[in-house]
Design a protein around this motif. Structure first.
Motif, PDB file in Angstrom:
ATOM      1  N   LEU A   1       1.134  -1.234  -0.343  1.00  0.00           N
ATOM      2  CA  LEU A   1       0.183  -0.280  -0.038  1.00  0.00           C
ATOM      3  C   LEU A   1       0.535   1.191   0.301  1.00  0.00           C
ATOM      4  CD1 LEU A   1      -2.583   1.495   0.258  1.00  0.00           C
ATOM      5  CD2 LEU A   1      -2.704   1.107   3.123  1.00  0.00           C
ATOM      6  N   ILE A   2       0.107   2.009  -0.754  1.00  0.00           N
ATOM      7  CA  ILE A   2       0.773   3.775  -0.821  1.00  0.00           C
ATOM      8  C   ILE A   2       0.216   4.341  -0.791  1.00  0.00           C
ATOM      9  CG2 ILE A   2       2.411   5.308  -2.154  1.00  0.00           C
ATOM     10  CD1 ILE A   2       3.956   2.768  -3.354  1.00  0.00           C
ATOM     11  N   VAL A   3       0.503   5.768   0.478  1.00  0.00           N
ATOM     12  CA  VAL A   3      -0.126   6.568   0.844  1.00  0.00           C
ATOM     13  C   VAL A   3       0.199   7.757   0.626  1.00  0.00           C
ATOM     14  CG1 VAL A   3      -2.241   7.583   2.202  1.00  0.00           C
ATOM     15  CG2 VAL A   3      -2.320   5.443   2.351  1.00  0.00           C
ATOM     16  N   ALA A   4       0.325   8.975  -0.350  1.00  0.00           N
ATOM     17  CA  ALA A   4       0.930   9.261  -0.346  1.00  0.00           C
ATOM     18  C   ALA A   4       0.274  11.561  -0.734  1.00  0.00           C
ATOM     19  CB  ALA A   4       1.795   9.814  -1.420  1.00  0.00           C
ATOM     20  N   GLY A   5       1.008  12.270  -0.398  1.00  0.00           N
ATOM     21  CA  GLY A   5      -0.020  13.947  -0.948  1.00  0.00           C
ATOM     22  C   GLY A   5       0.975  14.734   0.024  1.00  0.00           C
ATOM     23  N   ASP A   6       0.173  15.831   0.294  1.00  0.00           N
ATOM     24  CA  ASP A   6       0.410  17.124   0.952  1.00  0.00           C
ATOM     25  C   ASP A   6       0.224  16.833   2.223  1.00  0.00           C
ATOM     26  OD1 ASP A   6       0.294  19.436   2.276  1.00  0.00           O
ATOM     27  OD2 ASP A   6      -0.819  20.793   0.960  1.00  0.00           O
ATOM     28  N   PHE A   7       0.467  16.117   3.201  1.00  0.00           N
ATOM     29  CA  PHE A   7      -0.429  16.180   4.465  1.00  0.00           C
ATOM     30  C   PHE A   7      -0.099  17.214   5.794  1.00  0.00           C
ATOM     31  CE2 PHE A   7       1.180  12.068   2.625  1.00  0.00           C
ATOM     32  CZ  PHE A   7      -0.134  11.483   3.504  1.00  0.00           C
ATOM     33  N   ASN A   8       0.821  18.441   5.261  1.00  0.00           N
ATOM     34  CA  ASN A   8       0.440  19.827   6.038  1.00  0.00           C
ATOM     35  C   ASN A   8       0.865  19.456   7.691  1.00  0.00           C
ATOM     36  OD1 ASN A   8      -0.673  21.902   4.237  1.00  0.00           O
ATOM     37  ND2 ASN A   8      -2.257  20.403   4.612  1.00  0.00           N
ATOM     38  N   ASP A   9       2.068  18.722   7.773  1.00  0.00           N
ATOM     39  CA  ASP A   9       2.612  18.183   8.752  1.00  0.00           C
ATOM     40  C   ASP A   9       3.204  19.387   9.194  1.00  0.00           C
ATOM     41  OD1 ASP A   9       3.271  16.836  11.442  1.00  0.00           O
ATOM     42  OD2 ASP A   9       4.020  15.331  10.607  1.00  0.00           O
ATOM     43  N   TRP A  10       2.787  19.978   9.879  1.00  0.00           N
ATOM     44  CA  TRP A  10       4.322  21.197   9.626  1.00  0.00           C
ATOM     45  C   TRP A  10       5.298  20.295  11.392  1.00  0.00           C
ATOM     46  CZ3 TRP A  10       5.004  25.490   6.357  1.00  0.00           C
ATOM     47  CH2 TRP A  10       3.948  25.824   5.988  1.00  0.00           C
ATOM     48  N   GLY A  11       4.680  20.562  12.223  1.00  0.00           N
ATOM     49  CA  GLY A  11       5.359  19.497  13.462  1.00  0.00           C
ATOM     50  C   GLY A  11       6.255  18.601  13.518  1.00  0.00           C
ATOM     51  N   GLU A  12       5.835  17.908  12.135  1.00  0.00           N
ATOM     52  CA  GLU A  12       6.286  16.343  11.672  1.00  0.00           C
ATOM     53  C   GLU A  12       5.942  14.829  12.748  1.00  0.00           C
ATOM     54  OE1 GLU A  12       9.045  15.506   9.832  1.00  0.00           O
ATOM     55  OE2 GLU A  12       9.671  17.032   8.577  1.00  0.00           O
ATOM     56  N   LYS A  13       4.522  15.429  13.312  1.00  0.00           N
ATOM     57  CA  LYS A  13       3.271  14.955  14.283  1.00  0.00           C
ATOM     58  C   LYS A  13       3.008  13.873  14.206  1.00  0.00           C
ATOM     59  CE  LYS A  13       3.516  18.496  17.155  1.00  0.00           C
ATOM     60  NZ  LYS A  13       1.806  19.790  17.843  1.00  0.00           N
ATOM     61  N   LEU A  14       2.915  13.532  13.031  1.00  0.00           N
ATOM     62  CA  LEU A  14       2.114  12.495  11.686  1.00  0.00           C
ATOM     63  C   LEU A  14       2.749  10.912  11.794  1.00  0.00           C
ATOM     64  CD1 LEU A  14      -0.197  14.065   9.305  1.00  0.00           C
ATOM     65  CD2 LEU A  14      -0.918  13.749  11.879  1.00  0.00           C
ATOM     66  N   ASP A  15       4.124  10.727  11.802  1.00  0.00           N
ATOM     67  CA  ASP A  15       4.352   9.730  11.824  1.00  0.00           C
ATOM     68  C   ASP A  15       4.045   8.284  12.486  1.00  0.00           C
ATOM     69  OD1 ASP A  15       5.715  10.959   9.325  1.00  0.00           O
ATOM     70  OD2 ASP A  15       8.152  10.874  10.082  1.00  0.00           O
ATOM     71  N   GLY A  16       3.454   8.996  13.894  1.00  0.00           N
ATOM     72  CA  GLY A  16       2.918   7.607  15.028  1.00  0.00           C
ATOM     73  C   GLY A  16       1.589   7.842  14.427  1.00  0.00           C
ATOM     74  N   LEU A  17       1.114   8.198  14.241  1.00  0.00           N
ATOM     75  CA  LEU A  17      -0.426   8.051  14.093  1.00  0.00           C
ATOM     76  C   LEU A  17       0.141   7.018  12.970  1.00  0.00           C
ATOM     77  CD1 LEU A  17      -1.470  11.790  14.494  1.00  0.00           C
ATOM     78  CD2 LEU A  17      -1.445   9.246  15.987  1.00  0.00           C
ATOM     79  N   MET A  18       0.699   7.625  11.829  1.00  0.00           N
ATOM     80  CA  MET A  18       0.701   6.588  10.541  1.00  0.00           C
ATOM     81  C   MET A  18       0.629   5.337  10.854  1.00  0.00           C
ATOM     82  SD  MET A  18      -0.988   8.689   8.055  1.00  0.00           S
ATOM     83  CE  MET A  18      -0.708   8.012   6.556  1.00  0.00           C
ATOM     84  N   ARG A  19       1.748   5.177  11.208  1.00  0.00           N
ATOM     85  CA  ARG A  19       2.868   3.506  11.836  1.00  0.00           C
ATOM     86  C   ARG A  19       1.357   2.734  12.471  1.00  0.00           C
ATOM     87  NH1 ARG A  19       7.301   6.794  13.134  1.00  0.00           N
ATOM     88  NH2 ARG A  19       6.591   6.472  15.216  1.00  0.00           N
TER      89      ARG A  19
END
Length: 112
Positions: free
Chosen positions: A29-47
């Protein structure tokens, strides 16, 4: 994704439900795009969705925004069942005129 962090969190939760209900568990699976994650906080949620961020082996983040002088890594590629071999961001006036974001390109390989 949205500009407000709480909105992005809700969007990740919706994405997680969609993946669980729609995509076979072992399917790449690939999910790609503009995540507007200025604080780089989504990586854990995406994991939590079973997705890893595609980073070049050196782990360097690809700066894509703003396109004329990029200083933020807002565009992302998240993946499952794949290995990231490399990433790069094309630069130059032509790319900068196309959008306020530069494209993020990744070379991916099926895992296993």
């Amino acid at each position: 994704f949205g500009l407000i962090h709480s909105s992005r969190v809700r969007q990740v939760e919706r994405l997680s439900r969609f993946i669980a209900e729609t995509v076979p568990p072992r399917a790449p699976l690939i999910v790609a795009g503009d995540f507007n994650d200025w604080g780089e906080k989504l990586d854990g949620l995406m994991r939590g969705c079973g997705l890893q961020r595609a980073l070049a082996p050196a782990g360097k983040r690809a700066l894509t925004f703003p396109s004329r002088v990029p200083v933020f890594a807002l565009d992302r590629i998240y993946m499952r069942g794949l290995v990231c071999r490399s990433t790069f961001v094309p630069r130059g006036t032509t790319w900068a005129r196309m959008s306020d974001h530069l494209p993020l390109v990744a070379e991916l390989q099926l895992a296993g």
